[in-house]
Design a protein around this motif. Structure first.
Motif, PDB file in Angstrom:
ATOM      1  N   GLY A 125       0.778  -1.231   0.000  1.00  0.00           N
ATOM      2  CA  GLY A 125       0.000   0.000   0.000  1.00  0.00           C
ATOM      3  C   GLY A 125       0.809   1.280   0.000  1.00  0.00           C
ATOM      4  N   LEU A 126       2.145   1.196  -0.129  1.00  0.00           N
ATOM      5  CA  LEU A 126       2.948   2.416  -0.171  1.00  0.00           C
ATOM      6  C   LEU A 126       2.694   3.177  -1.465  1.00  0.00           C
ATOM      7  CD1 LEU A 126       4.429   0.722   2.103  1.00  0.00           C
ATOM      8  CD2 LEU A 126       6.421   2.105   1.540  1.00  0.00           C
ATOM      9  N   LYS A 127       2.725   4.488  -1.373  1.00  0.00           N
ATOM     10  CA  LYS A 127       2.366   5.335  -2.507  1.00  0.00           C
ATOM     11  C   LYS A 127       3.539   6.080  -3.133  1.00  0.00           C
ATOM     12  CE  LYS A 127      -2.063   4.546  -2.575  1.00  0.00           C
ATOM     13  NZ  LYS A 127      -3.023   5.604  -2.271  1.00  0.00           N
ATOM     14  N   GLU A 128       4.729   5.904  -2.590  1.00  0.00           N
ATOM     15  CA  GLU A 128       5.872   6.619  -3.160  1.00  0.00           C
ATOM     16  C   GLU A 128       7.144   5.829  -2.908  1.00  0.00           C
ATOM     17  OE1 GLU A 128       6.372  11.111  -3.019  1.00  0.00           O
ATOM     18  OE2 GLU A 128       7.912  10.494  -1.583  1.00  0.00           O
ATOM     19  N   VAL A 129       7.971   5.735  -3.946  1.00  0.00           N
ATOM     20  CA  VAL A 129       9.259   5.049  -3.856  1.00  0.00           C
ATOM     21  C   VAL A 129      10.341   5.988  -4.360  1.00  0.00           C
ATOM     22  CG1 VAL A 129      10.668   3.306  -5.008  1.00  0.00           C
ATOM     23  CG2 VAL A 129       8.546   2.631  -3.914  1.00  0.00           C
ATOM     24  N   THR A 130      11.431   6.083  -3.601  1.00  0.00           N
ATOM     25  CA  THR A 130      12.598   6.858  -4.037  1.00  0.00           C
ATOM     26  C   THR A 130      13.732   5.897  -4.336  1.00  0.00           C
ATOM     27  OG1 THR A 130      11.967   8.753  -2.658  1.00  0.00           O
ATOM     28  CG2 THR A 130      14.241   8.667  -3.440  1.00  0.00           C
ATOM     29  N   LEU A 131      14.188   5.870  -5.584  1.00  0.00           N
ATOM     30  CA  LEU A 131      15.318   5.031  -5.986  1.00  0.00           C
ATOM     31  C   LEU A 131      16.605   5.697  -5.507  1.00  0.00           C
ATOM     32  CD1 LEU A 131      14.190   4.232  -9.653  1.00  0.00           C
ATOM     33  CD2 LEU A 131      13.637   3.002  -7.541  1.00  0.00           C
ATOM     34  N   LEU A 132      17.420   4.929  -4.799  1.00  0.00           N
ATOM     35  CA  LEU A 132      18.593   5.503  -4.132  1.00  0.00           C
ATOM     36  C   LEU A 132      19.906   5.012  -4.718  1.00  0.00           C
ATOM     37  CD1 LEU A 132      17.849   5.301  -0.278  1.00  0.00           C
ATOM     38  CD2 LEU A 132      17.770   7.315  -1.750  1.00  0.00           C
ATOM     39  N   GLY A 133      20.893   5.897  -4.697  1.00  0.00           N
ATOM     40  CA  GLY A 133      22.262   5.549  -5.049  1.00  0.00           C
ATOM     41  C   GLY A 133      23.142   6.758  -4.866  1.00  0.00           C
ATOM     42  N   GLN A 134      24.441   6.530  -4.605  1.00  0.00           N
ATOM     43  CA  GLN A 134      25.353   7.670  -4.498  1.00  0.00           C
ATOM     44  C   GLN A 134      25.455   8.403  -5.833  1.00  0.00           C
ATOM     45  OE1 GLN A 134      26.171   5.032  -2.447  1.00  0.00           O
ATOM     46  NE2 GLN A 134      25.999   6.247  -0.601  1.00  0.00           N
ATOM     47  N   ASN A 135      25.293   7.677  -6.916  1.00  0.00           N
ATOM     48  CA  ASN A 135      25.263   8.268  -8.264  1.00  0.00           C
ATOM     49  C   ASN A 135      24.186   7.535  -9.034  1.00  0.00           C
ATOM     50  OD1 ASN A 135      25.937   9.785 -10.499  1.00  0.00           O
ATOM     51  ND2 ASN A 135      27.683   8.531 -11.053  1.00  0.00           N
ATOM     52  N   VAL A 136      22.943   7.769  -8.613  1.00  0.00           N
ATOM     53  CA  VAL A 136      21.826   6.900  -8.966  1.00  0.00           C
ATOM     54  C   VAL A 136      21.598   6.780 -10.469  1.00  0.00           C
ATOM     55  CG1 VAL A 136      20.102   8.737  -8.759  1.00  0.00           C
ATOM     56  CG2 VAL A 136      19.429   6.377  -8.332  1.00  0.00           C
ATOM     57  N   ASN A 137      21.830   7.859 -11.202  1.00  0.00           N
ATOM     58  CA  ASN A 137      21.528   7.798 -12.634  1.00  0.00           C
ATOM     59  C   ASN A 137      22.684   7.261 -13.479  1.00  0.00           C
ATOM     60  OD1 ASN A 137      22.826  10.196 -11.948  1.00  0.00           O
ATOM     61  ND2 ASN A 137      21.847  11.393 -13.549  1.00  0.00           N
ATOM     62  N   SER A 138      23.753   6.782 -12.835  1.00  0.00           N
ATOM     63  CA  SER A 138      24.778   6.045 -13.575  1.00  0.00           C
ATOM     64  C   SER A 138      24.542   4.542 -13.443  1.00  0.00           C
ATOM     65  CB  SER A 138      26.182   6.397 -13.066  1.00  0.00           C
ATOM     66  OG  SER A 138      26.392   5.851 -11.774  1.00  0.00           O
ATOM     67  N   PHE A 139      23.343   4.175 -12.990  1.00  0.00           N
ATOM     68  CA  PHE A 139      22.953   2.765 -12.833  1.00  0.00           C
ATOM     69  C   PHE A 139      23.308   1.971 -14.082  1.00  0.00           C
ATOM     70  CE2 PHE A 139      19.877  -0.613 -13.557  1.00  0.00           C
ATOM     71  CZ  PHE A 139      19.905  -1.300 -12.358  1.00  0.00           C
ATOM     72  N   ARG A 140      23.866   0.749 -13.863  1.00  0.00           N
ATOM     73  CA  ARG A 140      24.267  -0.104 -14.996  1.00  0.00           C
ATOM     74  C   ARG A 140      24.242  -1.557 -14.542  1.00  0.00           C
ATOM     75  NH1 ARG A 140      29.286  -1.849 -17.779  1.00  0.00           N
ATOM     76  NH2 ARG A 140      30.345  -1.488 -15.803  1.00  0.00           N
ATOM     77  N   ASP A 141      23.156  -2.241 -14.857  1.00  0.00           N
ATOM     78  CA  ASP A 141      22.995  -3.639 -14.467  1.00  0.00           C
ATOM     79  C   ASP A 141      23.649  -4.532 -15.515  1.00  0.00           C
ATOM     80  OD1 ASP A 141      22.172  -6.176 -13.771  1.00  0.00           O
ATOM     81  OD2 ASP A 141      20.085  -5.888 -14.391  1.00  0.00           O
ATOM     82  N   THR A 142      24.697  -5.235 -15.119  1.00  0.00           N
ATOM     83  CA  THR A 142      25.424  -6.113 -16.039  1.00  0.00           C
ATOM     84  C   THR A 142      25.138  -7.585 -15.762  1.00  0.00           C
ATOM     85  OG1 THR A 142      27.360  -6.090 -14.561  1.00  0.00           O
ATOM     86  CG2 THR A 142      27.291  -4.445 -16.326  1.00  0.00           C
ATOM     87  N   SER A 143      24.091  -7.861 -14.981  1.00  0.00           N
ATOM     88  CA  SER A 143      23.808  -9.251 -14.628  1.00  0.00           C
ATOM     89  C   SER A 143      23.205 -10.042 -15.784  1.00  0.00           C
ATOM     90  CB  SER A 143      22.851  -9.308 -13.424  1.00  0.00           C
ATOM     91  OG  SER A 143      21.588  -8.757 -13.747  1.00  0.00           O
ATOM     92  N   GLU A 144      22.604  -9.355 -16.757  1.00  0.00           N
ATOM     93  CA  GLU A 144      22.015 -10.029 -17.915  1.00  0.00           C
ATOM     94  C   GLU A 144      23.036 -10.044 -19.049  1.00  0.00           C
ATOM     95  OE1 GLU A 144      19.158 -11.504 -17.976  1.00  0.00           O
ATOM     96  OE2 GLU A 144      18.360 -10.815 -16.047  1.00  0.00           O
ATOM     97  N   VAL A 145      23.551 -11.239 -19.360  1.00  0.00           N
ATOM     98  CA  VAL A 145      24.645 -11.365 -20.322  1.00  0.00           C
ATOM     99  C   VAL A 145      24.274 -10.800 -21.686  1.00  0.00           C
ATOM    100  CG1 VAL A 145      26.132 -13.008 -21.534  1.00  0.00           C
ATOM    101  CG2 VAL A 145      25.565 -13.381 -19.127  1.00  0.00           C
ATOM    102  N   GLN A 146      23.016 -10.973 -22.098  1.00  0.00           N
ATOM    103  CA  GLN A 146      22.633 -10.555 -23.449  1.00  0.00           C
ATOM    104  C   GLN A 146      22.678  -9.051 -23.644  1.00  0.00           C
ATOM    105  OE1 GLN A 146      20.723 -11.983 -21.173  1.00  0.00           O
ATOM    106  NE2 GLN A 146      18.537 -11.487 -21.367  1.00  0.00           N
TER     107      GLN A 146
END
Length: 579
Positions: free
Chosen positions: A285-306
């Motif tokens: 039932g939460l209505k707001e989520v804040t995505l967190l990171g020290q440099n949040v918009n440099s996010f780069r998920d490399t877990s998916e090989v393709q």
């Protein structure tokens, strides 16, 4: 001769490889006339047949590309010096105190999730606690001094502990534990446990070791720890919003910043684990989520090989990075798109970004999606290009201002906030004046301003001189705050007469008859607790509750707060038709 002697231990291996290669390549070999040679040939024939039917190299690659997650019910074997019972919390009560940024709030929830599974109980009463853990900050000297002062208070509490009770254990978690390490253990003998930001999984063991009367510490930084499989436990049951950590660490290496040395290198959580956490928060039932990171918009998920061969994301125009551009992986725009699709009634925010990582695809997404808040934190740090170069920020004042214009063109009515440092190494009065003029030019809605505090290990500590007297730093800080408040008041007064969608958080701290919440731009909005129409149920009169969306007509504004009167209760989806 020396070369032959050096490789002699590998002679037998080389011989085996040679014989195997000949067998498979059709190369001529010596006739096998003796019984020993015939027996040896039979062995190799059997080996070759088993090799042909065994696993291939592709088999190992395939298994390696999909790590097998350990079932939640399966636990690691205890270290040989501890029993399972000793690792258990045995219902001892833990009191957690959080200092510093939003990442520390999220770290507190992660640490508590780990301890809860180990059999600890949570208490909000300091006097009944068996374990006191301080989640700390090292970004400035003042933040650390707050912890040193708190430890003196806790020392008194520990000394008065009744002998009939289990000994009180005190732990320092987070950035201060990582930065100071030995100094804490040697200076404050009453500290039992140290755990750095990447060592929260080790808390049960550290506390078990501390039960023997020894000090226990783990401040190792990790290249891959993201706590992706740890579901944070919300510390406030009545909360309407939550923080979701999407990446940890920072590679920017700004010359003033301690973060790369206390939280390590950048690494991102797998997108799938983030989406799972956001879905569960939506179900709660939460209505707001804040995505967190020290440099949040440099996010780069490399877990998916393709996706690891994908091209790199473009930087903001006129910006550069202090590291080689990284290739491949799922980027922030992809994550933001997926998160925003989970629940149209859930607001999405993110912090803290770096100005260099705002490509057009991110700005376009913010503009298009109703549930992605039209608010961007854009840390400037200084308005002087000379100081920005010394800070290693990767941009000039001109590039930053151009980005501000581009953001406002791409996202009409966007709210902007920023960070500024007063009195950085070598800052002149002219540099200071340029920072004040940037505040006037941009007119931020919110700001976070601080006097410079030099940190050991940083580039500034090793290469620059902290040559601005403390009184000058404080005077410049006050001048920046004054200018910021004047300009923020002007910016926020543009909301007067407008209708704002507000997510209700609860009662106002200053008045029991008022409610408070935040608008899309993250500004606090105060309004009377009164009956209103519910547009989703025609004719129904209601009072707003935490987690409700309401429309508020703004009647006044200051540098920090908007005030108004409530019009009706609505939904995020339906609100756009009313304003």
């Amino acid at each position: 001769m020396q070369r032959c002697q050096r490789w002699r231990p590998l002679a037998s291996v080389s011989w085996v490889l040679l014989r195997t290669c000949r067998a498979h390549s059709g190369l001529p070999s010596t006739a096998c006339s003796s019984p020993e040679r015939q027996q040896e040939a039979g062995v190799w024939k059997d080996f070759n047949s088993r090799l042909a039917t065994g696993p291939t190299f592709q088999h190992f690659l395939r298994n390696a590309s999909v790590p097998q997650e350990k079932p939640s019910s399966e636990v690691d074997d205890p270290p040989p010096y501890l029993t399972v019972d000793e690792l258990s919390g045995r219902q001892r009560k833990v009191y957690l105190e959080t200092y510093g940024c939003q990442m520390n709030v999220n770290d507190t929830e992660i640490a508590w999730s780990i301890l809860q599974k180990s059999g600890y109980l949570r208490t909000s009463n300091l006097q009944e606690a068996d374990v006191i853990l301080l989640v700390t900050c090292s970004i400035r000297e003042k933040a650390e001094q707050t912890i040193w002062n708190r430890l003196q208070q806790l020392k008194v509490l520990k000394s008065k502990r009744l002998r009939s009770r289990v000994p009180l254990r005190i732990g320092i978690l987070g950035c201060m534990a990582e930065r100071l390490k030995e100094e804490i253990l040697s200076r404050e003998k009453m500290v039992d446990v140290l755990a750095g930001p990447d060592a929260y999984r080790d808390l049960p063991r550290l506390l078990a070791v501390a039960e023997s009367g020894q000090q226990a510490a783990n401040v190792l930084l990790s290249l891959d720890e993201t706590y992706a499989d740890v579901m944070p436990v919300q510390t406030s049951p009545s909360a309407t919003s939550a923080f979701v950590s999407i990446m940890r660490g920072c590679d920017n290496m700004c010359s003033y910043c301690i973060v790369p040395f206390t939280r390590g290198r950048e690494r991102s959580r797998p997108v799938a684990s983030i989406l799972e956490e956001v879905r569960k928060l939506s179900e709660q039932g939460l209505k707001e989520v804040t995505l967190l990171g020290q440099n949040v918009n440099s996010f780069r998920d490399t877990s998916e090989v393709q996706f690891n061969n994908a091209v790199s994301t473009n930087l903001s125009r006129g910006f550069s990075s202090n590291y080689k551009t990284k290739q491949g992986g799922l980027r922030f725009a992809h994550l933001l798109d997926q998160v925003s699709r989970i629940d149209p009634e859930m607001r999405i925010r993110f912090t803290s970004p770096h100005p260099k990582d705002f490509p057009d695809e991110v700005l376009q997404l913010i503009h298009e999606r109703d549930n992605i808040c039209k608010q961007i934190h854009l840390p400037a740090q200084s308005g002087s290009s000379r100081v920005l170069e010394a800070m290693q920020r990767g941009y000039s004042r001109e590039a930053y201002v151009e980005l501000v214009h581009h953001i406002r063109e791409s996202i009409p009515d966007v709210s902007l906030s920023s960070d500024f440092i007063a009195g950085f190494c070598g800052e002149t009065e002219e540099d200071h004046f340029q920072t004040m003029s940037l505040l006037q030019e941009v007119q931020y809605n919110m700001g976070f301003l601080f006097a410079y505090s030099m940190r050991q290990k940083t580039r500034a500590y090793h290469r620059l001189k902290d040559d601005i007297p403390e009184e000058v730093k404080l005077r410049r800080l006050e001048e920046l705050i004054t200018v910021f408040r004047e300009e923020a008041t002007k910016a926020n007064k543009t909301f007067v007469g407008c209708t704002q969608l507000v997510l209700v958080e609860g009662l106002s701290k200053r008045s029991a008859t008022d409610l408070c919440g935040r608008n899309d731009g993250n500004l606090k909005v105060i309004f009377p607790d009164a009956e209103m129409e519910d547009v989703t149920n025609s004719g129904l009169r209601v009072r707003a509750q935490p987690g409700d969306y309401v429309l508020v007509k703004i009647t006044s504004a200051s540098s920090q707060t908007l005030k108004g009167h409530v019009l009706c209760r609505t939904t995020l989806k339906d609100s756009s038709t009313y304003y």
